[in-house]
Design a protein around this motif. Structure first.
Motif, PDB file in Angstrom:
ATOM      1  N   GLU A 112       0.945   5.181   0.506  1.00 51.95           N
ATOM      2  CA  GLU A 112       0.168   6.312   1.011  1.00 51.95           C
ATOM      3  C   GLU A 112       0.961   7.589   0.761  1.00 51.95           C
ATOM      4  O   GLU A 112       2.161   7.669   1.070  1.00 51.95           O
ATOM      5  N   SER A 126      -2.953   0.633  -4.047  1.00 52.38           N
ATOM      6  CA  SER A 126      -2.451  -0.696  -3.740  1.00 52.38           C
ATOM      7  C   SER A 126      -1.582  -1.192  -4.884  1.00 52.38           C
ATOM      8  O   SER A 126      -1.739  -0.759  -6.035  1.00 52.38           O
ATOM      9  N   ARG A 139      -3.802   7.308  -1.997  1.00 56.34           N
ATOM     10  CA  ARG A 139      -3.236   5.989  -1.717  1.00 56.34           C
ATOM     11  C   ARG A 139      -3.566   5.043  -2.864  1.00 56.34           C
ATOM     12  O   ARG A 139      -4.573   5.221  -3.562  1.00 56.34           O
ATOM     13  N   GLU A 143       0.867  -1.176   0.000  1.00 57.34           N
ATOM     14  CA  GLU A 143       0.000   0.000   0.000  1.00 57.34           C
ATOM     15  C   GLU A 143       0.907   1.230   0.000  1.00 57.34           C
ATOM     16  O   GLU A 143       1.792   1.367   0.848  1.00 57.34           O
TER      17      GLU A 143
END
Length: 378
Positions: free
Chosen positions: A175, A237, A235, A173
């Motif tokens: 961010e 993935s 954000r 992830e």
């Protein structure tokens, strides 16, 4: 077998619903106990329910792996009921992988009434595989330790092919923190996290290497709060698939080395490797044995496939245990509306599984050190 599969499919078990998974475990345990003559150990880890049968008192030699959780939410049966029509069995989770569980029960039960004592077999059925096995990985690796083979009852690849290699998986992830500002009055005072995300998306995707079979794919993406505000946060993935551990390490190092492009932006990357690769070297000798047995039983010819998806077989291969995957149902449509199992293939594949387990229990200890027949990888 059809009745057993129907019972399991009708007990819905979405991975994230702990109560549903617990109910499913009860039904799987009752079904398995009826065939195996004993109840399993029920193991609850972080609220997730797993089942383990340890058959016989001898040293653990064969680990059979499966999972009873599915990707399908509660209520899926209303639109996708369990049916058997024209030789095709349908229903949520039938192919991935409740039919495989039933095959394991019937194969081991058949051995128990035959000349081979089922002594040294562990059957482990987990309840969180579809989530990446967060609570069951340590259990899987512990049960695999010391075994001469792990047999994974995940569904077969296209055309019934066994899965002799799987890519390793890493999940991340990213961010991004920027600074909010009014998009119309003073956008220059902001640090646009969405723009920074665009830069990082391109950098992440560039880490793919098609020649090495490595895919680095940005997936779920979000940014901003309102249409007239410079986004302060974004954000996304990242899904990584690799054929070998060196590539998994390369991508991990590269991702952690990314730096912001915009002044004032900050990056925070979390996650990492989830499953190690299952290389063909881990399955070659087992696959050669399966080919020979299938030909002798009239269940061949077998074929092999290398796939991008992961399974719990990645973990057993990762701790050095020879592993053969895709021994479950023949059909298609995993995770899709057309998920199905070919009924006519169930008996022969179950007989093949039983024969493979019997050979692993009775053959000399050096069974899996023999090189595969070069002609067997057809």
């Amino acid at each position: 077998m059809i009745d057993d599969i129907g019972r399991l499919v009708r007990t819905e078990s979405p991975s994230a619903d702990l109560a549903a998974v617990a109910r499913s475990a009860e039904v799987v345990a009752e079904t398995g106990a009826a065939h195996l003559g004993s109840a399993p150990d029920t193991l609850v880890v972080d609220g997730r329910t797993h089942l383990r049968w340890r058959l016989g008192d001898g040293p653990r030699r064969v680990l059979i792996l499966g999972h009873h959780d599915t990707v399908w939410p509660l209520g899926s049966l209303a639109d996708r009921p369990f049916t058997v029509r024209d030789g095709v069995l349908r229903g949520p989770g039938c192919f991935d992988m409740k039919a495989g569980l039933v095959m394991a029960f019937h194969a081991l039960a058949a051995l128990g009434t035959g000349a081979v004592a089922v002594d040294g077999v562990t059957l482990l059925i987990t309840g969180d595989e579809e989530l990446g096995s967060p609570s069951s990985r340590e259990l899987i690796e512990a049960e695999a330790a010391g075994c001469r083979a792990a047999l994974v009852l995940e569904a077969s690849a296209d055309g019934g092919a066994l899965k002799t290699a799987r890519k390793g998986i890493s999940l991340y992830e990213m961010e991004i923190t920027g600074r909010a500002a009014h998009a119309g009055l003073e956008p220059e005072r902001g640090v646009n996290a969405a723009v920074e995300a665009a830069h990082q998306l391109l950098a992440v995707a560039a880490l793919s290497d098609s020649a090495a079979g490595t895919t680095v794919t940005p997936t779920l993406l979000s940014a901003g709060t309102t249409v007239n505000t410079v986004p302060a946060h974004a954000r996304f993935s990242i899904d990584v698939r690799v054929r070998d551990a060196a590539e998994q390490a390369r991508v991990d190092t590269a991702l952690r080395g990314l730096r912001p492009v915009l002044d004032g932006a900050e990056l925070d990357i979390t996650g990492g490797p989830n499953r190690p690769p299952l290389p063909t070297s881990a399955s070659a000798a087992l696959y050669a044995r399966a080919v020979r047995l299938a030909d002798a039983l009239g269940a061949g010819p077998l074929t092999a496939a290398s796939v991008g998806g992961g399974s719990d077989g990645n973990f057993t291969a990762g701790v050095g245990v020879p592993t053969l995957d895709g021994l479950g149902a023949v059909g298609g449509g995993a995770h899709a509306d057309h998920e199905h199992v070919l009924v006519d293939e169930l008996p022969s594949r179950t007989v093949l599984l039983a024969a493979l387990v019997a050979e692993l229990l009775t053959a000399p200890a050096d069974l899996l050190t023999e090189p595969a027949d070069p002609g067997s990888s057809r």
